[in-house]
Design an enzyme around this catalytic site. Structure first.
Site, short mmCIF file in Angstrom:
data_model
loop_
_atom_site.label_atom_id
_atom_site.label_comp_id
_atom_site.label_asym_id
_atom_site.label_seq_id
_atom_site.Cartn_x
_atom_site.Cartn_y
_atom_site.Cartn_z
N ARG A 163 28.48 29.96 22.13
CA ARG A 163 27.85 31.23 21.83
C ARG A 163 28.44 31.89 20.59
NH1 ARG A 163 25.31 28.80 24.62
NH2 ARG A 163 24.39 29.27 26.64
N SER A 241 21.48 36.92 29.77
CA SER A 241 22.84 36.98 30.30
C SER A 241 23.63 38.04 29.52
CB SER A 241 23.52 35.62 30.15
OG SER A 241 22.83 34.64 30.91
N GLU A 333 27.62 39.41 25.76
CA GLU A 333 26.91 38.46 24.91
C GLU A 333 26.02 39.16 23.89
OE1 GLU A 333 23.93 34.60 25.36
OE2 GLU A 333 25.44 35.00 26.89
#
Length: 341
Positions: A163, A241, A333
């Site tokens: 990520r 998420s 995130e």
């Protein structure tokens, strides 16, 4: 150029105040010019893609928001080397995946149903069900705001990790213009590595399956978690998420019973969703009009009239509960704009 444009409608969370200035760009030269002009004027710039991975503060953005709406796909393909697919930053990501499957370009199918635009995928190193875009990206063409030049950055120099990427690490420098994906030819998927997906497809982990079947299986799994956008379903009014899966230095740090996935460098990744659930935060837990999804604890949602303040109060509560229970600090995130957690 418009002024005082409400930004909530441009995000999947549907929260956030107005932008001082707002411009939507449909061509690459327009995108470069909008950013260059704002930089020359000393104005803050927010590049807004599909709005699926951003939380904008209730006070909005004091500067120029550049909404990316560029388009175009060109393909170089041959039977030996596969297909190199050059995708403009403003192309809808799931439409790109659908076309890849239709054209029998293999490698993107497990990332079906992810909202947002193609230009955001290398920034976040988007991934799902055992695959990341880092595994298929050949290069990223960018406008370098420091050098005032167009550059092509090859995959090896993109700094991809879980990520993360050099583009995310230096968000004020690079404007993604185009992403080139290198994909194998054929109607079979990339190896199905994710156990849950392999189970649904009834195949052995590591084997391949028809891409059309992989897409339908992935969409089914995502819908079950509220991760496919649906205006009628408030569980999908989210940023996906909200927290990344924590990466811990040693397996000994993983709480007893928690899932764990060894990484090549000796560290281990565990499940943020498991931590949240076992820290006592239940699905549907609500603060104001913000709530944990009723389908998946990793999604924080807007039940209709939530403010950013309510959403971040909920996120803070979730993070505090996990830290108190397991001494692990969850990391958000989505990108936070004019707000903090």
């Amino acid at each position: 150029m418009k002024t005082q444009v409400p930004l909530a409608g441009y995000t999947t969370l549907r929260v956030g105040g107005p932008a001082d200035k707002f411009v939507e760009v449909e061509t690459e030269p327009e995108l470069i010019a909008a950013v260059r002009d704002a930089d020359a004027a000393g104005e803050p710039v927010l590049l807004l893609s599909g709005g699926s991975n951003v939380v904008i503060g209730d006070d909005g953005f004091r500067g120029t928001v550049v909404k990316v709406a560029t388009s175009g796909i060109r393909v170089d393909a041959d039977a030996c080397s596969g297909a190199t697919v050059h995708v403009a930053a403003g192309e809808d990501w799931d439409a790109v995946v659908q076309r890849a499957i239709a054209e029998e370009w293999s490698g993107l199918e497990s990332m079906s149903g992810i909202p947002g635009l193609a230009g955001s995928t290398p920034v976040q190193n988007v991934g799902a069900y055992g695959h990341e875009v880092a595994g298929t990206i050949a290069s990223v063409r960018v406008w370098d705001r420091t050098e005032n030049a167009i550059r092509t950055i090859f995959a090896a120099d993109c700094g991809f990790s879980y990520r993360n990427s050099r583009f995310k690490a230096d968000p004020d420098r690079y404007v993604v213009l185009e992403v080139a994906f290198h994909l194998r030819l054929g109607d079979l998927s990339a190896p199905v590595e994710y156990a849950e997906l392999a189970r649904v497809l009834d195949v052995e982990p590591g084997s391949r399956a028809p891409m059309t079947e992989v897409r339908e299986a992935v969409l089914g799994l995502r819908r079950g978690k509220g991760m496919v956008l649906d205006p009628a379903d408030h569980d999908t009014w989210s940023a996906g998420s909200f927290f990344t899966n924590p990466i811990l230095d040693t397996p000994a740090e993983v709480p007893a019973g928690a899932p764990q996935w060894p990484l090549p460098d000796g560290r281990v990744k565990t499940s943020a969703a498991w931590l949240i659930e076992h820290a006592g935060v239940s699905k549907g837990f609500t603060i104001g009009a913000a709530a944990v999804s009723t389908k998946h604890t990793l999604a924080l949602t807007n039940r209709g009239q939530a403010t950013t303040k309510e959403l971040l109060t909920l996120a803070t509560h979730v993070r505090s509960q996990v830290h108190q229970a397991f001494n692990i600090t969850l990391v958000n995130e989505p990108v936070l704009v004019n707000c903090t957690l």
